[in-house]
Every structure is written in C-alpha cells, then in structure tokens.
Design a protein around this motif. Structure first.
Motif, PDB file in Angstrom:
ATOM      1  N   THR A 144       1.110   4.056  -2.872  1.00 55.50           N
ATOM      2  CA  THR A 144       0.763   5.446  -2.545  1.00 55.50           C
ATOM      3  C   THR A 144       1.860   6.407  -2.999  1.00 55.50           C
ATOM      4  O   THR A 144       1.573   7.476  -3.546  1.00 55.50           O
ATOM      5  N   LYS A 145       3.123   5.988  -2.810  1.00 59.16           N
ATOM      6  CA  LYS A 145       4.250   6.837  -3.259  1.00 59.16           C
ATOM      7  C   LYS A 145       4.167   7.131  -4.750  1.00 59.16           C
ATOM      8  O   LYS A 145       4.608   8.174  -5.216  1.00 59.16           O
ATOM      9  N   LEU A 146       3.623   6.154  -5.504  1.00 59.76           N
ATOM     10  CA  LEU A 146       3.509   6.314  -6.960  1.00 59.76           C
ATOM     11  C   LEU A 146       2.166   6.934  -7.360  1.00 59.76           C
ATOM     12  O   LEU A 146       1.825   7.004  -8.539  1.00 59.76           O
ATOM     13  N   GLY A 147       1.375   7.357  -6.349  1.00 64.24           N
ATOM     14  CA  GLY A 147       0.055   7.934  -6.617  1.00 64.24           C
ATOM     15  C   GLY A 147      -0.918   6.881  -7.130  1.00 64.24           C
ATOM     16  O   GLY A 147      -1.842   7.171  -7.900  1.00 64.24           O
ATOM     17  N   ASP A 148      -0.708   5.661  -6.725  1.00 66.03           N
ATOM     18  CA  ASP A 148      -1.464   4.535  -7.273  1.00 66.03           C
ATOM     19  C   ASP A 148      -2.175   3.765  -6.146  1.00 66.03           C
ATOM     20  O   ASP A 148      -1.995   4.078  -4.961  1.00 66.03           O
ATOM     21  N   HIS A 149      -2.961   2.768  -6.510  1.00 62.50           N
ATOM     22  CA  HIS A 149      -3.689   1.973  -5.502  1.00 62.50           C
ATOM     23  C   HIS A 149      -4.148   0.654  -6.115  1.00 62.50           C
ATOM     24  O   HIS A 149      -4.159   0.505  -7.335  1.00 62.50           O
TER      25      HIS A 149
ATOM     26  N   ASP B 291       0.820  -1.198   0.000  1.00 60.85           N
ATOM     27  CA  ASP B 291       0.000   0.000   0.000  1.00 60.85           C
ATOM     28  C   ASP B 291       0.866   1.265   0.000  1.00 60.85           C
ATOM     29  O   ASP B 291       0.630   2.200  -0.772  1.00 60.85           O
ATOM     30  N   SER B 292       1.904   1.286   0.844  1.00 57.25           N
ATOM     31  CA  SER B 292       2.701   2.513   0.919  1.00 57.25           C
ATOM     32  C   SER B 292       3.548   2.683  -0.341  1.00 57.25           C
ATOM     33  O   SER B 292       3.739   3.814  -0.803  1.00 57.25           O
ATOM     34  N   GLU B 293       4.010   1.593  -0.936  1.00 55.99           N
ATOM     35  CA  GLU B 293       4.768   1.717  -2.197  1.00 55.99           C
ATOM     36  C   GLU B 293       3.861   2.257  -3.309  1.00 55.99           C
ATOM     37  O   GLU B 293       4.273   3.102  -4.098  1.00 55.99           O
TER      38      GLU B 293
END
Ligand code: AP5
Ligand code: ZN
Length: 213
Positions: free
Chosen positions: A101-106, A97-99
C-alpha cells in the motif's frame, strides 16, 4: 503481476509457481527454498530456521518477513513475482499488504490450490527434492530421468527432513490453524481464486492460466 500461492503443504504450490514464473516471466520466490538453501550452506539464518522446520512449525514472523521484504525489493521484482509459501500467517499478510500500500501497489491474485488432507501425506512421502537448485520430483507422478539424480543440475535427490509422516501431520495442523485464515483475508480483498489441486498438474496449470489470462 503479483501473485500469491495458497494451499496446504504439498498441495502443489511450488510446482505451479514455477510454471507460472516460466510462462509470465516473473521470479518465483519461495521462503521454504530460501530457508533450505541457507540450511544447506550452514548460515546462521539456516540454523535458526531449521529448529522450527524440522518440527513442522513456522519460522517466526519477524525473521520471515525481513527475508521476504529484502527479496521483493530486488530489481528483478519490479514487474511482479509469484510468492510461494508466503504469507503464511495473518500478521505476515498484513505486513505485506501495508508495504505494498505504501508503494501504491497491491496483490493481483491469491491462488488457492485446494487438496484434501487425505491426499497430502501420500504426496509428500513420494516427493524427492533437489536441495541444490530447488527442483521437485515425485517418484510416481514426476520421476527424474535417472533415479535419485536431479535432471536440472545433476545433484542427488533427497526426501526432505520435514516430509516424514509425523512431521507432515504437524505441518497440516499448523496449516489449518495459522494459514487457512488467509483464505478469508484474501476473499475479503476480492483477489482469491480457488483451483482444484487434485487433478494432474497440467490441468491445475490450465485452470490457473484461465484465471491469469
Ligand atoms: P515450504 O517449503 O513452503 O513447504 P510447504 O508449504 O509445506 O509446501 P511444500 O513445499 O511442502 O509443498 P508445495 O505445495 O510447494 O508442493 P509441491 O509443488 O512440492 O516450507 C517449509 C517450511 O519452511 C515450513 O514448514 C516452515 O517451517 C518454513 N516456512 C516457509 N515459509 C514460511 C513462512 N512464510 N513463515 C514461516 N515459516 C515458513 O508438490 C508436492 C509433491 O506433489 C511433489 O512431489 C510434486 O511433484 C507432487 N505434485 C504436485 N502437483 C501434483 C499434482 N497435481 N498431481 C500429483 N502430484 C503432484
Ligand atoms: Zn537440482
């Protein structure tokens, strides 16, 4: 489209993930297949993973997360993927999830393939696997054209070491303790969809495509 497959061992995650990958043109990424390929090739990673897998235990998060993040960083994952067997613990889900989120993704969908424990042991003892190409068969439900031989690559089919009934029981315990909490995790994120995994696989797939569109 980024999809996660959830469900007990033998629920049919791999079977459905392959069908999703074919239909939607995204790679199918199975951490179990990655480990088994490494065991077959005798790599250091394979030797390490085998210690846990043969007992029905999870491979440590640190090792598993590293392998998965390397894999999803590859070019063929740009337009999405279907993850089969990952995440399997809350810490694994949090890292993913945090990786993202860093890419603006989900994650778009977490598909929970629901099969009660009673059905699982029976399914596993009938499963035959190709350790060369990852294809999966079932002696009753999905027999290969020629007994004991993979339709796809011609290799010999085997009963996985971890499909013996004693190990399956351990895997089910591990699933209930460590993986089932992910159902709440993805429910809270609003992406969880549950399908009945006890019906024939074409019907399971129809339910999944109705969700994915
Ligand atoms: P992994 O390979 O992921 O095993 P698993 O989750 O236990 O899942 P399976 O591959 O056993 O089952 P499946 O749900 O894919 O079912 P399948 O489609 O084959 O992991 C193995 C081990 O690796 C773990 O125990 C762990 O040690 C390690 N590991 C992997 N990922 C890890 C991670 N993230 N963290 C830590 N450790 C990790 O179907 C089962 C059988 O049923 C088949 O024979 C199939 O033909 C048949 N079947 C499927 N659907 C149906 C249907 N609808 N009706 C009738 N039969 C069906
Ligand atoms: Zn094969």
């Amino acid at each position: 489209m980024k999809i996660i497959m959830l469900g007990a061992p033998g629920a049919g995650k791999g079977t459905q993930a392959k069908m999703i990958a074919d239909k939607y043109g995204v790679p199918h990424i199975s951490t179990g297949d990655i480990f088994r390929a490494n065991i077959k090739n005798g790599t250091e990673l394979g030797m390490e993973a085998k210690k846990y897998m043969d007992q029905g235990l999870l491979v440590p998060d640190e090792l598993t997360v590293r392998i998965l993040l390397d894999r999803v960083a590859q070019d063929d994952c740009k337009n999405g993927y279907v993850l089969d067997g990952f995440p399997r613990t809350i810490p694994q889900a949090e890292v993913l999830d945090s990786e993202l989120t860093k890419l603006g993704d989900h994650i778009d969908y977490a598909i929970n393939v629901d099969v009660p424990d009673e059905n699982i042991v029976k399914r596993m003892s009938g499963r035959r696997a190709c350790l060369t190409c990852g294809a999966t068969y079932h002696i009753e439900h999905v027999p290969p054209k020629k007994e004991g031989i993979c339709d796809v690559c011609g290799s010999e089919l085997v009963l996985r070491d971890d499909d013996k009934p004693e190990t399956v029981k351990n895997r089910l315990n591990v699933y209930h303790e460590q993986t089932q909490p992910l159902i709440d995790f993805y429910t809270e994120k609003g992406v969880l969809k549950t399908v009945d995994g006890t019906v024939p696989m074409e019907e399971v797939f129809a339910a999944i495509t109705a969700i994915l569109g």
